[in-house]
Scaffold this motif. Structure first.
Motif, short mmCIF file in Angstrom:
data_model
loop_
_atom_site.label_atom_id
_atom_site.label_comp_id
_atom_site.label_asym_id
_atom_site.label_seq_id
_atom_site.Cartn_x
_atom_site.Cartn_y
_atom_site.Cartn_z
N VAL A 154 30.17 53.70 93.03
CA VAL A 154 28.95 52.39 93.03
C VAL A 154 27.77 52.99 92.69
CG1 VAL A 154 28.91 50.47 94.54
CG2 VAL A 154 31.16 51.36 94.47
N TYR A 155 27.08 52.12 91.58
CA TYR A 155 26.49 52.20 91.16
C TYR A 155 24.87 51.13 91.66
CZ TYR A 155 26.73 56.76 88.77
OH TYR A 155 27.46 58.07 88.53
N ILE A 172 12.75 36.33 75.83
CA ILE A 172 13.06 37.29 75.22
C ILE A 172 15.16 37.23 76.19
CG2 ILE A 172 11.67 38.58 76.89
CD1 ILE A 172 13.92 39.95 74.02
N TRP A 173 15.74 37.37 76.11
CA TRP A 173 17.23 37.73 77.26
C TRP A 173 17.83 39.66 75.87
CZ3 TRP A 173 19.35 33.37 78.81
CH2 TRP A 173 19.36 32.69 78.33
N VAL A 174 17.87 40.26 78.07
CA VAL A 174 18.11 41.82 78.50
C VAL A 174 19.59 41.30 79.44
CG1 VAL A 174 17.22 44.09 78.62
CG2 VAL A 174 15.79 42.68 77.71
N THR A 175 20.26 41.90 78.77
CA THR A 175 21.58 42.16 79.07
C THR A 175 22.12 43.20 79.33
OG1 THR A 175 22.51 40.39 77.95
CG2 THR A 175 24.40 41.97 78.77
N LEU A 176 22.04 44.14 80.47
CA LEU A 176 23.22 44.93 80.96
C LEU A 176 23.96 45.19 80.28
CD1 LEU A 176 22.14 47.93 82.40
CD2 LEU A 176 24.31 46.22 84.48
N VAL A 177 25.00 46.29 79.94
CA VAL A 177 26.29 46.79 79.17
C VAL A 177 26.42 48.10 79.67
CG1 VAL A 177 27.39 47.34 77.41
CG2 VAL A 177 24.90 45.90 77.19
N VAL A 178 27.77 48.09 80.06
CA VAL A 178 28.86 49.71 80.49
C VAL A 178 29.83 49.65 79.42
CG1 VAL A 178 30.06 50.67 82.14
CG2 VAL A 178 28.47 48.44 82.70
N SER A 201 16.74 41.52 86.70
CA SER A 201 17.70 41.57 87.52
C SER A 201 18.14 42.59 87.84
CB SER A 201 19.35 40.72 85.96
OG SER A 201 20.30 40.79 87.19
N THR A 202 19.03 42.77 88.65
CA THR A 202 19.37 43.73 89.50
C THR A 202 21.35 43.33 90.06
OG1 THR A 202 17.98 43.99 91.12
CG2 THR A 202 19.58 44.84 91.81
N VAL A 203 22.24 44.46 89.82
CA VAL A 203 23.53 44.15 89.42
C VAL A 203 24.07 45.35 90.50
CG1 VAL A 203 24.36 43.02 87.82
CG2 VAL A 203 23.74 46.09 87.41
N ILE A 204 25.25 45.35 91.71
CA ILE A 204 26.09 46.78 91.70
C ILE A 204 27.18 46.92 91.55
CG2 ILE A 204 26.24 47.70 94.16
CD1 ILE A 204 24.61 46.53 95.77
N ILE A 205 27.71 47.89 90.49
CA ILE A 205 28.94 47.93 89.74
C ILE A 205 29.14 49.66 90.53
CG2 ILE A 205 28.26 45.74 88.32
CD1 ILE A 205 27.65 48.08 86.71
N HIS A 206 30.77 49.38 90.59
CA HIS A 206 31.37 50.54 89.60
C HIS A 206 31.65 51.24 88.58
CE1 HIS A 206 34.54 53.76 89.54
NE2 HIS A 206 34.34 53.45 90.69
#
Length: 248
Positions: A154-155, A172-178, A201-206
């Motif tokens: 988990v990060y 400006i739109w910036v997206t987090l990508v896995v 923005s902040t996310v906690i994801i596996h």
């Protein structure tokens, strides 16, 4: 009196037998034909204008179809480039020995920032934060802006972007990508000239080991992102909160 009666009868007979009547009737027919001709010419003019409008609309439609085709082709190229970048990054991780390829790192955390204003960003182009404050585990690549997870777990990831208006309204739109899957997006919009506006923005994801985590410029927004050497207002941060191994 009879003479006048005779004259009257003659005039009536003359008028009734075409003496003066024929020219009058001919003139009326000619006038009617002219009216019909004018009507036909007006209708033909309307039809001609409609045909010209159709030709113009068809030309505009063809131009729009061509533009859309070019846009689709460009997006396909961008997508192939992104997949190539991710594939190359995974291959580099596999071929290059490192602490996180041979063993599980005790710490994984990074913070990188952009030290300059970027312009003319392409649709879905990766944002490369070229300066590092911390890179524990050496999992962030400053050359392509991509973080490769050295261990499954988990990060937490956080990123910020800044818009600076120099002309028209700018965002400006910036997206987090896995890998190639979108997570969430940060947006900033500057409404006043030379006024900066920051979004984050902040996310906690596996994330699984070997997954590529990166940020990209979303095509629906503007093509510039603002930052400076001293005012590091656009940045990218990530850290391992808990590994899967610690849960077993």
């Amino acid at each position: 009196m009879a003479f006048y009666n005779y004259i009257f009868v003659f005039v009536v007979f003359f008028l009734m037998n075409g003496g003066i009547m024929k020219p009058v009737v001919a003139q009326q027919i000619a006038t009617k034909d002219d009216d019909i001709l004018k009507t036909v010419l007006q209708e033909l003019k309307v039809i001609k204008n409609e045909l010209n409008n159709c030709k113009s609309s068809n030309s505009k439609l063809q131009d729009e179809v061509k533009r859309l085709k070019d846009e689709i082709d460009r997006l396909h190229v961008k997508h192939r480039i992104q997949l190539k970048m991710i594939t190359e990054q995974k291959r580099d991780n596999k071929d290059t020995p490192s602490c996180y390829n041979t063993q599980s790192p005790s710490r994984v955390a990074f913070t990188a920032y952009l030290d300059h204003h970027m312009t003319h960003l392409g649709d879905n182009q990766a944002i490369v934060y070229n300066k590092i404050l911390l890179n524990a585990g050496e999992a962030y690549n400053i050359h392509n802006g991509m973080f490769t997870a050295p261990i499954s777990g988990v990060y937490i990831f956080s990123w910020s972007c800044t818009a600076r208006r120099t002309g028209s309204s700018f965002d400006i739109w910036v997206t987090l990508v896995v890998n190639s899957a979108t997570q969430t997006t940060a947006v900033a919009e500057s409404q006043s000239t030379y006024y900066d506006h920051q979004g984050s923005s902040t996310v906690i994801i596996h994330v699984n080991k070997g997954d590529i985590v990166w940020t990209k410029r979303l095509s629906s927004g503007g093509a510039e992102i603002h930052s400076e050497t001293e005012r590091r207002v656009s940045s990218f941060t990530g850290a391992l909160l808990s590994s899967d191994a610690s849960l077993t």
